[in-house]
Scaffold this motif. Sequence first.
Motif, short mmCIF file in Angstrom:
data_model
loop_
_atom_site.label_atom_id
_atom_site.label_comp_id
_atom_site.label_asym_id
_atom_site.label_seq_id
_atom_site.Cartn_x
_atom_site.Cartn_y
_atom_site.Cartn_z
N GLU A 1 -31.24 35.72 23.38
CA GLU A 1 -30.62 35.47 22.07
C GLU A 1 -29.72 34.24 22.10
O GLU A 1 -29.52 33.57 21.10
N SER A 2 -29.19 33.95 23.30
CA SER A 2 -28.28 32.80 23.43
C SER A 2 -29.03 31.47 23.62
O SER A 2 -28.42 30.41 23.57
N LYS B 1 -31.04 28.14 23.06
CA LYS B 1 -31.18 27.20 21.95
C LYS B 1 -32.66 27.05 21.58
O LYS B 1 -33.01 26.97 20.41
N LYS C 1 -35.65 29.10 21.68
CA LYS C 1 -36.11 30.47 21.90
C LYS C 1 -37.60 30.53 22.28
O LYS C 1 -38.01 31.41 23.02
#
Length: 245
Positions: free
Chosen positions: A117-118, A120, A122
Amino acid sequence: LCVCSNNDIYYQIEYIMKLKIKRFFSANRCVIILVALMFLLSFAFSHIVAVSEASYNGITIVLDAGHGGRDGGSVGVNGTIEKEINLKYTLALKEKLVEAGYRVELTRKTDDGLYLESAKNKKMSDMNARMNIIKRANPNLVISIHMNSFSSPSAHGASTYYRKGDESGKIVSDLIQQSLNTYVGAPSNTGKVGDYYILNESYYTAVLIECGFLSNPEEERLLNTDEYRMQFINAVYNGILLYFG
């Protein structure tokens, strides 16, 4: 004075012994039942493990259901979301392969994506996670399942792809494609070289299957039926069997 015969004594002893045995079983009924159940469960578990180990044929296959999570993939003209139907086909193929003795690993088992989720980027995070799963499995074959889409609604049919220079990939791609031609009338006769990350970054024999066009209304409808899905999966399964001989 009571004089008892030998028979009387024998019957008295027999009666006392039966009474003691009856009392023992009555008092310890739960323990006896529990021990018996434990024995039966132990036997059943060892039998299941033995059957499972005996059925494994030594071949590992990784199945990759394309897209997932925020990445829905293409969307059909009637609303079919690619990530969802990819997973349905992947799970159906897994069931077929496991029944035949293959060890099957999945890159994803649910609708969720594999990205952080973190992250950049994905998409790249997701693809890297897939590759890590593949490397850990050390498979004999990787199969990535996708659905196709095109601007023209007349485009149709299943197609298979392999990495350029992957001779084993070409063989299994051709075998699956030819099996699809027989089972579901796919238009292509052989597999094609494909420029896909999952193929290019794989060190293992790998094939990507485009099961059909969601942009074609009739094919989208067909792809969503249980009957066609099983015909398609049987075709892919047959191609895999031919490859491993």
